[in-house]
Design an enzyme around this catalytic site. Structure first.
Site, PDB file in Angstrom:
ATOM      1  N   GLY A   1      -6.126   9.393   5.406  1.00  0.00           N
ATOM      2  CA  GLY A   1      -7.202  10.265   4.932  1.00  0.00           C
ATOM      3  C   GLY A   1      -8.528   9.967   5.620  1.00  0.00           C
ATOM      4  O   GLY A   1      -8.981   8.822   5.633  1.00  0.00           O
TER       5      GLY A   1
ATOM      6  N   SER B   1      -4.365   0.969  -4.484  1.00  0.00           N
ATOM      7  CA  SER B   1      -5.742   1.429  -4.710  1.00  0.00           C
ATOM      8  C   SER B   1      -6.534   1.165  -3.432  1.00  0.00           C
ATOM      9  O   SER B   1      -7.575   0.532  -3.464  1.00  0.00           O
ATOM     10  CB  SER B   1      -6.365   0.708  -5.906  1.00  0.00           C
ATOM     11  OG  SER B   1      -6.414  -0.681  -5.645  1.00  0.00           O
ATOM     12  N   VAL B   2      -5.983   1.648  -2.321  1.00  0.00           N
ATOM     13  CA  VAL B   2      -6.621   1.402  -1.020  1.00  0.00           C
ATOM     14  C   VAL B   2      -8.026   2.010  -0.988  1.00  0.00           C
ATOM     15  O   VAL B   2      -8.971   1.401  -0.467  1.00  0.00           O
ATOM     16  CB  VAL B   2      -5.736   1.945   0.133  1.00  0.00           C
ATOM     17  CG1 VAL B   2      -6.472   1.897   1.458  1.00  0.00           C
ATOM     18  CG2 VAL B   2      -4.447   1.133   0.220  1.00  0.00           C
TER      19      VAL B   2
ATOM     20  N   LEU C   1      -9.111   5.017   0.369  1.00  0.00           N
ATOM     21  CA  LEU C   1      -9.483   5.770   1.576  1.00  0.00           C
ATOM     22  C   LEU C   1     -10.210   4.953   2.638  1.00  0.00           C
ATOM     23  O   LEU C   1     -11.187   5.416   3.227  1.00  0.00           O
ATOM     24  CB  LEU C   1     -10.326   7.003   1.196  1.00  0.00           C
ATOM     25  CG  LEU C   1      -9.587   8.088   0.403  1.00  0.00           C
ATOM     26  CD1 LEU C   1     -10.527   9.224   0.039  1.00  0.00           C
ATOM     27  CD2 LEU C   1      -8.395   8.629   1.181  1.00  0.00           C
TER      28      LEU C   1
ATOM     29  N   CYS D   1      -6.671  12.242  -4.325  1.00  0.00           N
ATOM     30  CA  CYS D   1      -6.660  10.779  -4.240  1.00  0.00           C
ATOM     31  C   CYS D   1      -7.192  10.183  -5.536  1.00  0.00           C
ATOM     32  O   CYS D   1      -8.331  10.436  -5.909  1.00  0.00           O
ATOM     33  CB  CYS D   1      -7.512  10.292  -3.072  1.00  0.00           C
ATOM     34  SG  CYS D   1      -7.503   8.501  -2.973  1.00  0.00           S
TER      35      CYS D   1
ATOM     36  N   THR E   1      -0.048  10.483  -5.384  1.00  0.00           N
ATOM     37  CA  THR E   1       0.433   9.426  -6.295  1.00  0.00           C
ATOM     38  C   THR E   1       0.087   9.709  -7.762  1.00  0.00           C
ATOM     39  O   THR E   1      -0.865  10.427  -8.062  1.00  0.00           O
ATOM     40  CB  THR E   1      -0.172   8.077  -5.886  1.00  0.00           C
ATOM     41  OG1 THR E   1      -1.591   8.225  -5.826  1.00  0.00           O
ATOM     42  CG2 THR E   1       0.341   7.621  -4.538  1.00  0.00           C
TER      43      THR E   1
ATOM     44  N   GLY F   1       6.761   5.922  -4.327  1.00  0.00           N
ATOM     45  CA  GLY F   1       8.072   5.314  -4.129  1.00  0.00           C
ATOM     46  C   GLY F   1       9.114   5.912  -5.061  1.00  0.00           C
ATOM     47  O   GLY F   1       8.826   6.864  -5.809  1.00  0.00           O
TER      48      GLY F   1
ATOM     49  N   GLY G   1       7.388  12.345  -2.327  1.00  0.00           N
ATOM     50  CA  GLY G   1       7.314  11.511  -3.523  1.00  0.00           C
ATOM     51  C   GLY G   1       8.626  10.768  -3.693  1.00  0.00           C
ATOM     52  O   GLY G   1       9.587  11.314  -4.235  1.00  0.00           O
TER      53      GLY G   1
ATOM     54  N   GLY H   1       6.654   8.378   2.846  1.00  0.00           N
ATOM     55  CA  GLY H   1       5.610   7.366   2.946  1.00  0.00           C
ATOM     56  C   GLY H   1       6.088   5.973   2.604  1.00  0.00           C
ATOM     57  O   GLY H   1       6.533   5.204   3.464  1.00  0.00           O
TER      58      GLY H   1
HETATM   59  C1  LIG Z   1      -0.858   2.854   0.566  1.00  0.00           C
HETATM   60  C2  LIG Z   1      -0.938   4.353   0.388  1.00  0.00           C
HETATM   61  C3  LIG Z   1      -2.033   5.042   0.901  1.00  0.00           C
HETATM   62  C4  LIG Z   1      -2.133   6.427   0.747  1.00  0.00           C
HETATM   63  N1  LIG Z   1      -3.200   7.104   1.275  1.00  0.00           N
HETATM   64  C5  LIG Z   1      -3.256   8.465   1.204  1.00  0.00           C
HETATM   65  C6  LIG Z   1      -4.316   9.204   1.837  1.00  0.00           C
HETATM   66  O1  LIG Z   1      -5.185   8.651   2.517  1.00  0.00           O
HETATM   67  N2  LIG Z   1      -4.317  10.557   1.684  1.00  0.00           N
HETATM   68  C7  LIG Z   1      -3.347  11.226   0.976  1.00  0.00           C
HETATM   69  O2  LIG Z   1      -3.385  12.459   0.867  1.00  0.00           O
HETATM   70  N3  LIG Z   1      -2.311  10.551   0.398  1.00  0.00           N
HETATM   71  C8  LIG Z   1      -2.259   9.207   0.498  1.00  0.00           C
HETATM   72  N4  LIG Z   1      -1.198   8.529  -0.086  1.00  0.00           N
HETATM   73  C9  LIG Z   1      -0.155   9.282  -0.813  1.00  0.00           C
HETATM   74  C10 LIG Z   1       1.069   9.558   0.063  1.00  0.00           C
HETATM   75  O3  LIG Z   1       0.737  10.336   1.194  1.00  0.00           O
HETATM   76  C11 LIG Z   1       2.155  10.291  -0.763  1.00  0.00           C
HETATM   77  O4  LIG Z   1       1.618  11.479  -1.281  1.00  0.00           O
HETATM   78  C12 LIG Z   1       2.693   9.449  -1.925  1.00  0.00           C
HETATM   79  O5  LIG Z   1       2.725   8.078  -1.598  1.00  0.00           O
HETATM   80  C13 LIG Z   1       4.098   9.890  -2.381  1.00  0.00           C
HETATM   81  O6  LIG Z   1       5.061   9.778  -1.344  1.00  0.00           O
HETATM   82  P1  LIG Z   1       5.979   8.438  -1.122  1.00  0.00           P
HETATM   83  O7  LIG Z   1       6.562   8.086  -2.438  1.00  0.00           O
HETATM   84  O8  LIG Z   1       6.977   8.835  -0.066  1.00  0.00           O
HETATM   85  O9  LIG Z   1       5.037   7.382  -0.621  1.00  0.00           O
HETATM   86  C14 LIG Z   1      -1.097   7.140   0.056  1.00  0.00           C
HETATM   87  C15 LIG Z   1       0.012   6.426  -0.448  1.00  0.00           C
HETATM   88  C16 LIG Z   1       0.105   5.053  -0.277  1.00  0.00           C
HETATM   89  C17 LIG Z   1       1.314   4.334  -0.815  1.00  0.00           C
END
Ligand SMILES: Cc1cc2nc3c(=O)[nH]c(=O)nc-3n(C[C@H](O)[C@H](O)[C@H](O)COP(=O)(O)O)c2cc1C
Length: 301
Positions: A45, A69-70, A72, A128, A191, A215, A241, A263
Protein backbone atom coordinates in the site's frame (compact mmCIF):
# COMPACT_ATOMS: atom_id res chain seq x y z
CA UNK A 1 -5.98 -23.71 -22.42
CA UNK A 2 -6.85 -20.03 -22.00
CA UNK A 3 -5.95 -18.71 -18.56
CA UNK A 4 -6.13 -15.03 -19.48
CA UNK A 5 -8.41 -12.63 -17.66
CA UNK A 6 -9.51 -9.15 -18.69
CA UNK A 7 -10.72 -7.02 -15.81
CA UNK A 8 -12.11 -3.87 -17.43
CA UNK A 9 -8.96 -3.31 -19.46
CA UNK A 10 -6.57 -4.82 -16.92
CA UNK A 11 -5.16 -7.74 -18.88
CA UNK A 12 -3.77 -10.62 -16.84
CA UNK A 13 -2.12 -13.60 -18.47
CA UNK A 14 -3.47 -15.77 -15.68
CA UNK A 15 -5.70 -15.21 -12.62
CA UNK A 16 -2.97 -15.40 -9.96
CA UNK A 17 -2.02 -12.11 -8.28
CA UNK A 18 0.24 -11.48 -5.29
CA UNK A 19 -1.81 -9.71 -2.57
CA UNK A 20 -0.82 -6.25 -1.40
CA UNK A 21 1.42 -5.99 1.65
CA UNK A 22 2.58 -9.58 1.54
CA UNK A 23 4.88 -9.36 -1.49
CA UNK A 24 6.61 -6.01 -0.98
CA UNK A 25 7.62 -4.81 -4.44
CA UNK A 26 8.55 -8.31 -5.58
CA UNK A 27 12.31 -8.10 -5.03
CA UNK A 28 12.61 -10.77 -2.30
CA UNK A 29 10.28 -13.25 -4.01
CA UNK A 30 12.07 -12.79 -7.35
CA UNK A 31 14.89 -14.80 -5.76
CA UNK A 32 12.52 -17.74 -5.26
CA UNK A 33 10.67 -17.88 -8.58
CA UNK A 34 10.29 -16.20 -11.94
CA UNK A 35 7.88 -13.28 -11.49
CA UNK A 36 6.94 -13.62 -15.18
CA UNK A 37 4.74 -16.51 -14.05
CA UNK A 38 2.37 -14.24 -12.15
CA UNK A 39 -0.78 -12.69 -13.61
CA UNK A 40 -0.07 -9.60 -11.53
CA UNK A 41 1.45 -8.09 -8.42
CA UNK A 42 -0.45 -5.78 -6.09
CA UNK A 43 2.32 -3.81 -4.42
CA UNK A 44 2.55 -2.74 -0.79
CA UNK A 45 0.00 0.00 0.00
CA UNK A 46 1.38 3.35 -1.13
CA UNK A 47 0.83 6.69 0.54
CA UNK A 48 1.78 10.16 -0.67
CA UNK A 49 4.65 10.47 1.81
CA UNK A 50 6.81 7.64 3.22
CA UNK A 51 5.37 6.00 6.37
CA UNK A 52 7.25 4.23 9.15
CA UNK A 53 4.29 2.08 10.15
CA UNK A 54 3.18 1.08 13.65
CA UNK A 55 5.13 0.24 16.76
CA UNK A 56 6.30 -3.40 17.08
CA UNK A 57 5.33 -6.14 17.63
CA UNK A 58 3.42 -5.97 14.37
CA UNK A 59 2.75 -9.67 13.74
CA UNK A 60 1.10 -12.22 16.05
CA UNK A 61 0.67 -15.82 14.96
CA UNK A 62 -2.76 -17.36 15.48
CA UNK A 63 -3.79 -21.04 15.15
CA UNK A 64 -4.70 -20.72 11.47
CA UNK A 65 -3.38 -17.38 10.34
CA UNK A 66 -1.71 -14.18 11.46
CA UNK A 67 -2.69 -10.88 12.96
CA UNK A 68 -0.76 -7.93 11.54
CA UNK A 69 -0.62 -4.28 12.43
CA UNK A 70 2.07 -3.16 10.00
CA UNK A 71 0.29 0.16 9.52
CA UNK A 72 1.13 0.86 5.89
CA UNK A 73 4.89 1.13 6.19
CA UNK A 74 6.02 2.18 2.70
CA UNK A 75 8.54 4.40 0.92
CA UNK A 76 5.89 6.74 -0.53
CA UNK A 77 4.58 7.05 -4.06
CA UNK A 78 7.53 9.01 -5.51
CA UNK A 79 10.11 6.47 -4.39
CA UNK A 80 7.87 3.71 -5.80
CA UNK A 81 7.86 5.45 -9.18
CA UNK A 82 11.60 6.05 -9.20
CA UNK A 83 12.91 2.78 -7.74
CA UNK A 84 10.24 0.09 -7.92
CA UNK A 85 8.37 0.52 -11.22
CA UNK A 86 11.61 0.12 -13.27
CA UNK A 87 12.38 -3.11 -11.36
CA UNK A 88 8.85 -4.52 -11.75
CA UNK A 89 8.69 -3.56 -15.43
CA UNK A 90 11.49 -6.03 -16.12
CA UNK A 91 8.83 -8.73 -15.76
CA UNK A 92 5.87 -9.47 -17.96
CA UNK A 93 3.29 -9.21 -15.17
CA UNK A 94 0.63 -6.61 -14.39
CA UNK A 95 1.57 -3.96 -11.82
CA UNK A 96 -1.31 -3.04 -9.55
CA UNK A 97 -0.63 -0.02 -7.36
CA UNK A 98 -2.43 -0.37 -4.03
CA UNK A 99 -2.99 3.10 -2.58
CA UNK A 100 -4.14 4.51 0.75
CA UNK A 101 -4.69 7.92 2.26
CA UNK A 102 -5.97 9.87 5.23
CA UNK A 103 -8.21 12.13 3.17
CA UNK A 104 -10.08 11.97 -0.15
CA UNK A 105 -7.59 14.51 -1.49
CA UNK A 106 -4.69 12.19 -0.61
CA UNK A 107 -6.27 9.34 -2.59
CA UNK A 108 -6.94 11.62 -5.58
CA UNK A 109 -3.43 13.04 -5.59
CA UNK A 110 -1.79 9.58 -5.54
CA UNK A 111 -4.16 8.28 -8.24
CA UNK A 112 -3.42 11.34 -10.39
CA UNK A 113 0.34 10.90 -10.01
CA UNK A 114 0.19 7.16 -10.77
CA UNK A 115 -2.10 7.66 -13.76
CA UNK A 116 0.85 9.13 -15.65
CA UNK A 117 3.13 6.17 -14.94
CA UNK A 118 3.57 2.76 -16.49
CA UNK A 119 1.42 0.82 -14.03
CA UNK A 120 -1.56 -1.29 -15.11
CA UNK A 121 -4.23 -0.61 -12.49
CA UNK A 122 -4.94 1.13 -9.21
CA UNK A 123 -6.34 -0.72 -6.21
CA UNK A 124 -7.96 1.63 -3.74
CA UNK A 125 -7.35 0.38 -0.22
CA UNK A 126 -10.30 1.70 1.75
CA UNK A 127 -10.06 -1.20 4.13
CA UNK A 128 -6.81 -1.11 6.09
CA UNK A 129 -7.68 -1.64 9.75
CA UNK A 130 -4.23 -0.61 10.98
CA UNK A 131 -4.15 3.16 10.58
CA UNK A 132 -5.84 5.68 12.82
CA UNK A 133 -7.21 8.07 10.20
CA UNK A 134 -8.75 7.50 6.78
CA UNK A 135 -8.64 4.15 5.03
CA UNK A 136 -11.09 1.88 6.90
CA UNK A 137 -12.96 5.02 7.95
CA UNK A 138 -13.97 5.33 4.27
CA UNK A 139 -14.42 1.61 3.70
CA UNK A 140 -16.78 0.92 6.56
CA UNK A 141 -19.78 2.78 5.14
CA UNK A 142 -21.36 2.89 1.68
CA UNK A 143 -21.27 6.72 1.81
CA UNK A 144 -17.54 6.71 2.55
CA UNK A 145 -16.85 4.30 -0.31
CA UNK A 146 -18.95 6.38 -2.72
CA UNK A 147 -17.20 9.58 -1.71
CA UNK A 148 -13.65 8.34 -2.20
CA UNK A 149 -14.38 6.17 -5.27
CA UNK A 150 -16.23 8.85 -7.23
CA UNK A 151 -13.55 11.46 -6.45
CA UNK A 152 -10.72 9.13 -7.51
CA UNK A 153 -12.64 8.01 -10.62
CA UNK A 154 -12.57 11.59 -11.91
CA UNK A 155 -8.76 11.73 -11.92
CA UNK A 156 -7.82 8.08 -12.41
CA UNK A 157 -6.91 7.09 -15.95
CA UNK A 158 -6.17 3.45 -15.08
CA UNK A 159 -8.56 0.55 -14.38
CA UNK A 160 -9.81 1.16 -10.85
CA UNK A 161 -10.23 -1.67 -8.33
CA UNK A 162 -11.80 -0.92 -4.94
CA UNK A 163 -10.63 -3.23 -2.15
CA UNK A 164 -13.37 -3.97 0.34
CA UNK A 165 -13.22 -4.56 4.06
CA UNK A 166 -14.96 -7.54 5.66
CA UNK A 167 -15.48 -5.44 8.81
CA UNK A 168 -18.96 -4.33 7.75
CA UNK A 169 -22.51 -5.56 8.25
CA UNK A 170 -23.49 -5.97 4.59
CA UNK A 171 -20.62 -6.43 2.13
CA UNK A 172 -22.95 -6.26 -0.90
CA UNK A 173 -23.92 -2.66 -0.06
CA UNK A 174 -20.24 -1.70 -0.07
CA UNK A 175 -19.63 -3.44 -3.40
CA UNK A 176 -22.67 -1.76 -4.98
CA UNK A 177 -21.51 1.64 -3.70
CA UNK A 178 -18.12 1.07 -5.37
CA UNK A 179 -19.75 -0.06 -8.63
CA UNK A 180 -22.19 2.87 -8.71
CA UNK A 181 -19.32 5.30 -8.09
CA UNK A 182 -17.30 4.12 -11.08
CA UNK A 183 -15.13 1.23 -9.87
CA UNK A 184 -14.12 -1.17 -12.66
CA UNK A 185 -13.72 -4.06 -10.22
CA UNK A 186 -13.84 -4.88 -6.52
CA UNK A 187 -11.30 -6.98 -4.64
CA UNK A 188 -12.07 -8.65 -1.33
CA UNK A 189 -11.42 -9.38 1.45
CA UNK A 190 -8.94 -7.26 3.36
CA UNK A 191 -8.13 -8.45 6.88
CA UNK A 192 -10.66 -9.03 9.66
CA UNK A 193 -10.12 -6.82 12.69
CA UNK A 194 -8.81 -8.91 15.59
CA UNK A 195 -6.81 -8.91 18.81
CA UNK A 196 -4.61 -11.20 20.87
CA UNK A 197 -3.56 -10.92 24.53
CA UNK A 198 -0.47 -12.21 26.35
CA UNK A 199 -2.02 -13.49 29.57
CA UNK A 200 1.31 -13.55 31.45
CA UNK A 201 2.02 -9.85 30.98
CA UNK A 202 -1.70 -9.02 30.67
CA UNK A 203 -0.80 -6.85 27.68
CA UNK A 204 -2.00 -6.91 24.08
CA UNK A 205 0.49 -8.79 21.89
CA UNK A 206 0.45 -6.22 19.12
CA UNK A 207 1.99 -2.79 19.70
CA UNK A 208 -1.10 -1.31 18.02
CA UNK A 209 -3.40 -3.40 20.33
CA UNK A 210 -5.56 -4.53 17.39
CA UNK A 211 -4.61 -5.91 14.00
CA UNK A 212 -5.93 -7.57 10.87
CA UNK A 213 -6.45 -11.35 10.69
CA UNK A 214 -5.50 -13.15 7.47
CA UNK A 215 -4.64 -16.67 6.37
CA UNK A 216 -6.64 -19.95 6.34
CA UNK A 217 -8.82 -18.88 9.30
CA UNK A 218 -10.60 -16.24 7.22
CA UNK A 219 -11.21 -18.32 4.08
CA UNK A 220 -14.82 -19.40 4.66
CA UNK A 221 -15.79 -15.80 5.47
CA UNK A 222 -14.02 -14.59 2.33
CA UNK A 223 -15.59 -17.24 0.06
CA UNK A 224 -19.03 -16.34 1.41
CA UNK A 225 -18.44 -12.63 0.77
CA UNK A 226 -17.10 -13.21 -2.76
CA UNK A 227 -20.18 -15.34 -3.49
CA UNK A 228 -22.55 -12.65 -2.20
CA UNK A 229 -20.75 -9.78 -3.95
CA UNK A 230 -20.47 -11.51 -7.31
CA UNK A 231 -24.23 -11.99 -7.29
CA UNK A 232 -24.82 -8.35 -6.32
CA UNK A 233 -22.63 -6.50 -8.87
CA UNK A 234 -21.89 -6.74 -12.60
CA UNK A 235 -18.24 -5.68 -12.41
CA UNK A 236 -15.56 -8.39 -12.06
CA UNK A 237 -14.65 -9.56 -8.57
CA UNK A 238 -11.13 -10.40 -7.41
CA UNK A 239 -11.22 -12.85 -4.49
CA UNK A 240 -8.77 -13.39 -1.64
CA UNK A 241 -8.52 -14.40 1.99
CA UNK A 242 -6.74 -17.52 3.17
CA UNK A 243 -5.89 -19.10 -0.17
CA UNK A 244 -3.11 -21.67 0.38
CA UNK A 245 -3.42 -23.91 -2.67
CA UNK A 246 -5.23 -24.51 -5.94
CA UNK A 247 -8.28 -26.09 -4.28
CA UNK A 248 -8.77 -22.91 -2.23
CA UNK A 249 -8.34 -20.69 -5.30
CA UNK A 250 -10.84 -22.78 -7.27
CA UNK A 251 -13.40 -22.33 -4.47
CA UNK A 252 -13.13 -18.55 -4.90
CA UNK A 253 -13.38 -18.79 -8.69
CA UNK A 254 -16.43 -21.07 -8.51
CA UNK A 255 -17.97 -18.61 -6.03
CA UNK A 256 -17.64 -15.88 -8.68
CA UNK A 257 -14.08 -14.51 -8.66
CA UNK A 258 -12.50 -13.66 -12.03
CA UNK A 259 -9.03 -13.66 -10.45
CA UNK A 260 -7.52 -14.36 -7.03
CA UNK A 261 -4.91 -12.79 -4.82
CA UNK A 262 -2.71 -14.79 -2.45
CA UNK A 263 -0.88 -13.25 0.50
CA UNK A 264 -0.25 -14.82 3.89
CA UNK A 265 0.33 -18.34 2.51
CA UNK A 266 3.46 -17.00 0.82
CA UNK A 267 5.09 -16.52 4.25
CA UNK A 268 4.90 -20.29 4.74
CA UNK A 269 5.43 -21.41 1.16
CA UNK A 270 7.13 -18.91 -1.17
CA UNK A 271 6.12 -20.99 -4.19
CA UNK A 272 2.39 -20.90 -3.39
CA UNK A 273 1.50 -18.64 -6.35
CA UNK A 274 3.18 -20.90 -8.92
CA UNK A 275 1.90 -24.12 -7.36
CA UNK A 276 -1.63 -22.73 -7.24
CA UNK A 277 -1.47 -21.86 -10.93
CA UNK A 278 -0.27 -25.37 -11.81
CA UNK A 279 -3.05 -26.91 -9.72
CA UNK A 280 -5.70 -24.78 -11.46
CA UNK A 281 -4.40 -25.94 -14.86
CA UNK A 282 -4.61 -29.57 -13.73
CA UNK A 283 -8.17 -29.09 -12.44
CA UNK A 284 -9.23 -27.48 -15.72
CA UNK A 285 -7.76 -30.35 -17.70
CA UNK A 286 -9.40 -32.99 -15.49
CA UNK A 287 -12.80 -31.27 -15.61
CA UNK A 288 -12.77 -30.28 -19.28
CA UNK A 289 -12.61 -26.49 -18.89
CA UNK A 290 -10.85 -24.74 -21.80
CA UNK A 291 -11.07 -21.18 -20.50
CA UNK A 292 -10.62 -19.94 -16.95
CA UNK A 293 -13.58 -17.60 -17.52
CA UNK A 294 -15.84 -20.70 -17.83
CA UNK A 295 -14.94 -21.54 -14.24
CA UNK A 296 -15.88 -18.14 -12.82
CA UNK A 297 -19.19 -18.50 -11.00
CA UNK A 298 -19.59 -22.10 -12.19
CA UNK A 299 -20.83 -23.12 -8.75
CA UNK A 300 -23.86 -25.42 -8.92
CA UNK A 301 -25.96 -23.79 -6.21
C1 LIG B 1 1.45 -8.26 6.63
C2 LIG B 1 0.27 -7.84 5.78
C3 LIG B 1 0.27 -6.57 5.20
C4 LIG B 1 -0.80 -6.15 4.41
N1 LIG B 1 -0.79 -4.92 3.82
C5 LIG B 1 -1.79 -4.54 2.98
C6 LIG B 1 -1.75 -3.29 2.27
O1 LIG B 1 -0.78 -2.53 2.35
N2 LIG B 1 -2.81 -2.97 1.49
C7 LIG B 1 -3.90 -3.80 1.33
O2 LIG B 1 -4.84 -3.48 0.60
N3 LIG B 1 -3.95 -5.01 1.96
C8 LIG B 1 -2.93 -5.38 2.77
N4 LIG B 1 -2.99 -6.61 3.40
C9 LIG B 1 -4.15 -7.50 3.19
C10 LIG B 1 -3.89 -8.55 2.11
O3 LIG B 1 -3.61 -7.95 0.86
C11 LIG B 1 -5.11 -9.48 1.97
O4 LIG B 1 -6.25 -8.72 1.68
C12 LIG B 1 -5.39 -10.30 3.24
O5 LIG B 1 -4.19 -10.63 3.91
C13 LIG B 1 -6.19 -11.59 2.96
O6 LIG B 1 -5.50 -12.46 2.08
P1 LIG B 1 -4.51 -13.66 2.61
O7 LIG B 1 -5.25 -14.41 3.66
O8 LIG B 1 -4.18 -14.45 1.37
O9 LIG B 1 -3.30 -12.96 3.16
C14 LIG B 1 -1.92 -7.04 4.20
C15 LIG B 1 -1.89 -8.32 4.79
C16 LIG B 1 -0.81 -8.73 5.56
C17 LIG B 1 -0.82 -10.11 6.15
Amino acid sequence: MDLSVNIAGLKLKNPIIAASGTFGFGREFSEYFDLNLLGGISVKGLTLKPRKGNEPPRIAETPAGILNSVGLQNPGVYSFIKDEIPFLRRFDTAIIANIAGNTVDDYCRIAEILSDTDIDAIELNVSCPNVKEGCLMFGSTAEGISKVTSAVRKVCKKPLIVKLSPNVTDITEMAKAAEDSGADSVSLINTLLGMAIDIKSRKPILGNIMGGLSGPAVKPVAVRMVYQVSKAVKIPVIGMGGISDADDAIEFILAGASAVMIGTAGFVNPYVWVETLDGIKQYMEQHGFKKISELTGALLD
